[in-house]
Design a protein around this motif. Structure first.
Motif, PDB file in Angstrom:
ATOM      1  N   GLU A  31       3.102   2.217   3.313  1.00  0.00           N
ATOM      2  CA  GLU A  31       2.453   1.836   4.639  1.00  0.00           C
ATOM      3  C   GLU A  31       2.288   0.832   4.899  1.00  0.00           C
ATOM      4  OE1 GLU A  31      -0.493   5.725   4.190  1.00  0.00           O
ATOM      5  OE2 GLU A  31      -0.869   4.708   3.177  1.00  0.00           O
ATOM      6  N   LYS A  32       1.923  -0.350   4.462  1.00  0.00           N
ATOM      7  CA  LYS A  32       1.648  -1.588   4.434  1.00  0.00           C
ATOM      8  C   LYS A  32       2.086  -2.239   3.538  1.00  0.00           C
ATOM      9  CE  LYS A  32      -3.820  -2.041   3.862  1.00  0.00           C
ATOM     10  NZ  LYS A  32      -4.728  -2.408   4.707  1.00  0.00           N
ATOM     11  N   ARG A  45       1.129  -1.105  -0.202  1.00  0.00           N
ATOM     12  CA  ARG A  45       0.187  -0.017  -0.244  1.00  0.00           C
ATOM     13  C   ARG A  45       1.097   1.198   0.022  1.00  0.00           C
ATOM     14  NH1 ARG A  45      -4.955   0.810   2.387  1.00  0.00           N
ATOM     15  NH2 ARG A  45      -5.557  -0.773   0.670  1.00  0.00           N
ATOM     16  N   ARG A  81      -3.447   7.436  -2.910  1.00  0.00           N
ATOM     17  CA  ARG A  81      -2.962   5.803  -2.576  1.00  0.00           C
ATOM     18  C   ARG A  81      -3.464   5.134  -3.067  1.00  0.00           C
ATOM     19  NH1 ARG A  81      -4.986   7.447   2.489  1.00  0.00           N
ATOM     20  NH2 ARG A  81      -3.068   7.395   3.120  1.00  0.00           N
ATOM     21  N   TYR A 100      -4.746  -5.340 -10.021  1.00  0.00           N
ATOM     22  CA  TYR A 100      -3.910  -4.473  -9.932  1.00  0.00           C
ATOM     23  C   TYR A 100      -2.792  -3.912 -11.361  1.00  0.00           C
ATOM     24  CZ  TYR A 100      -4.020  -5.959  -5.051  1.00  0.00           C
ATOM     25  OH  TYR A 100      -4.803  -6.385  -3.769  1.00  0.00           O
ATOM     26  N   VAL A 148      -6.917   3.160  -4.119  1.00  0.00           N
ATOM     27  CA  VAL A 148      -7.853   2.983  -2.455  1.00  0.00           C
ATOM     28  C   VAL A 148      -8.160   4.437  -2.042  1.00  0.00           C
ATOM     29  CG1 VAL A 148      -7.285   3.400  -0.309  1.00  0.00           C
ATOM     30  CG2 VAL A 148      -6.230   1.025  -1.559  1.00  0.00           C
ATOM     31  N   LYS A 174       1.478   5.609  -0.805  1.00  0.00           N
ATOM     32  CA  LYS A 174       1.107   6.569   0.141  1.00  0.00           C
ATOM     33  C   LYS A 174       1.894   7.503  -0.478  1.00  0.00           C
ATOM     34  CE  LYS A 174       1.095   9.777   3.609  1.00  0.00           C
ATOM     35  NZ  LYS A 174       0.804   9.962   4.296  1.00  0.00           N
ATOM     36  N   ASP A 206      -2.655   0.266  -4.329  1.00  0.00           N
ATOM     37  CA  ASP A 206      -1.902  -0.917  -3.554  1.00  0.00           C
ATOM     38  C   ASP A 206      -1.238  -1.608  -5.274  1.00  0.00           C
ATOM     39  OD1 ASP A 206      -3.268  -0.898  -1.259  1.00  0.00           O
ATOM     40  OD2 ASP A 206      -4.726  -2.122  -1.974  1.00  0.00           O
TER      41      ASP A 206
END
Length: 380
Positions: free
Chosen positions: A287-288, A186, A201, A298, A302, A188, A203
């Protein structure tokens, strides 16, 4: 003292049990096989039952309880036709036990439905129950399916909504047993030093090559990919090397993945510079990292905030002057800027629809191509 069973009723039960005996033998067979067995063995039993009921009814008083039961089946309202429909369709079951089992939960919870609060609340409860049962009928976990649908629905184009239907969602998860194990990052992305804020944001696969990540950022921001770019982290740069200029040239972005940068540099913040003239600086933060959503394509958007500045506007200072002129009709540069840009400009409009279309195009472009079957050599 127990009531005496009518000999006629006992005879009827015996005849019906003979039909069920054959049905028990063909349980689990294909629809075609069931239909053939029914045609050969069950249809004659059903005809005998029908003829027997007609003959017995003619000999009984219309007030006889057994006669009333026979009349219920043969009264011309279509019950007999509905009962015998299974003879012509191997997919049908002789009984409605499966349907009754499916309704068991509703029957057990019928007192709870009184607390729906209103007719509208009851409609919503029925709507949710339909979704849950539909998921179960397609052998998928209702909670997992609904969680995925709610997560993807806000960002999915209308043309791709059928992907969220339970029967399609199930197919997507079965595309590969390890699809859920593909790591996804993820990101940003924030455009530095501009106001209003410009943020994206999204993925992407963790192993995405940096040249493809460049394409994703271009599509997300709204740039036109008309200038050079460079990713920077830990004193290292990745971009498009110039074969005629070796000094301080960036490493090839096409040979380095996002995962490589995170592991080799040991950072979760990467800097992306686009257009070395205007010098648009983007801060890319991881971020994760999580597993991919089953069936999702993909890159996946987001959130998006703010409009991308126009190309060749003059960097951060030029963009600030551009906004001043565009938002003030009395500004001396207003008409010129309006003509140069080609119309009105809304700095708060992120154009989410355009981003989703761009992401869908990239996902289709990068989707694995089906392997062609190997040619079988002809015998000599």
């Amino acid at each position: 003292m127990a009531e005496e069973i009518s000999p006629i009723a006992l005879d009827a039960v015996t005849r019906i049990d003979a039909i069920f005996a054959v049905e028990r033998e063909i349980t689990g067979l294909s629809a075609a096989a069931r239909h053939e067995v029914r045609r050969q063995r069950v249809a004659p039993l059903v005809k005998d039952l029908y003829d027997w009921m007609l003959a017995e009814r003619a000999r009984m008083s219309k007030h006889n309880p057994v006669a009333k039961a026979i009349n219920y089946m043969l009264d011309g309202t279509g019950r007999w036709e509905a009962f015998t429909a299974f003879l012509d369709d191997g997919r049908l079951c002789l009984t409605n036990n499966a349907a009754e089992r499916a309704l068991r939960g509703i029957a057990l919870g019928r007192k709870s439905w009184l607390f729906a609060g209103s007719e509208r609340g009851g409609d919503r409860a029925a709507f949710m129950y339909t979704l849950i049962v539909t998921a179960k009928m397609n052998d998928i976990d209702p909670q997992a399916w609904m969680a995925d649908v709610l997560a993807r629905l806000p960002d999915l184009p209308v043309s791709r909504l059928p992907e969220l239907l339970p029967w399609h969602w199930k197919s997507a998860t079965q595309m590969g047993e390890d699809c859920c194990m593909i790591p996804v990052a993820r990101l940003k992305v924030t455009l530095s030093d501009v106001a209003p804020q410009v943020l994206r944001r999204f993925d992407v696969p963790l192993k995405i090559k940096l040249n493809r990540l460049h394409d994703v950022i271009q599509a997300a921001m709204g740039w036109t990919d008309s200038h050079l770019y460079e990713f920077r982290a830990g004193g290292v740069g990745w971009g498009v090397p110039d074969p005629e200029y070796d000094y301080d040239d960036p490493l090839p972005a096409s040979k380095t993945s996002l995962l490589d940068v995170l592991e080799d540099v040991g950072t979760k913040t990467i800097h992306y510079v686009y257009d070395f003239g205007d010098n648009w600086h983007h801060v890319v933060k991881v971020e994760k990292i999580d597993d991919a959503i089953p069936g999702a394509a993909y890159p996946r958007l987001v959130r998006a905030i703010g409009a991308c500045p126009p190309e060749d506007v003059g960097g951060v200072p030029g963009y600030a002057e551009f906004l001043d002129a565009m938002t003030d009709p009395k500004h001396e540069e207003h008409d010129r800027m309006l003509e140069w840009y080609g119309g009105q400009f809304d700095p708060d409009e992120a154009e989410i629809g355009r981003i989703l279309d761009n992401f869908e195009r990239l996902a289709k472009k990068w989707a694995p191509k089906p392997r062609k079957p190997k040619a079988v050599p002809k015998p000599v």
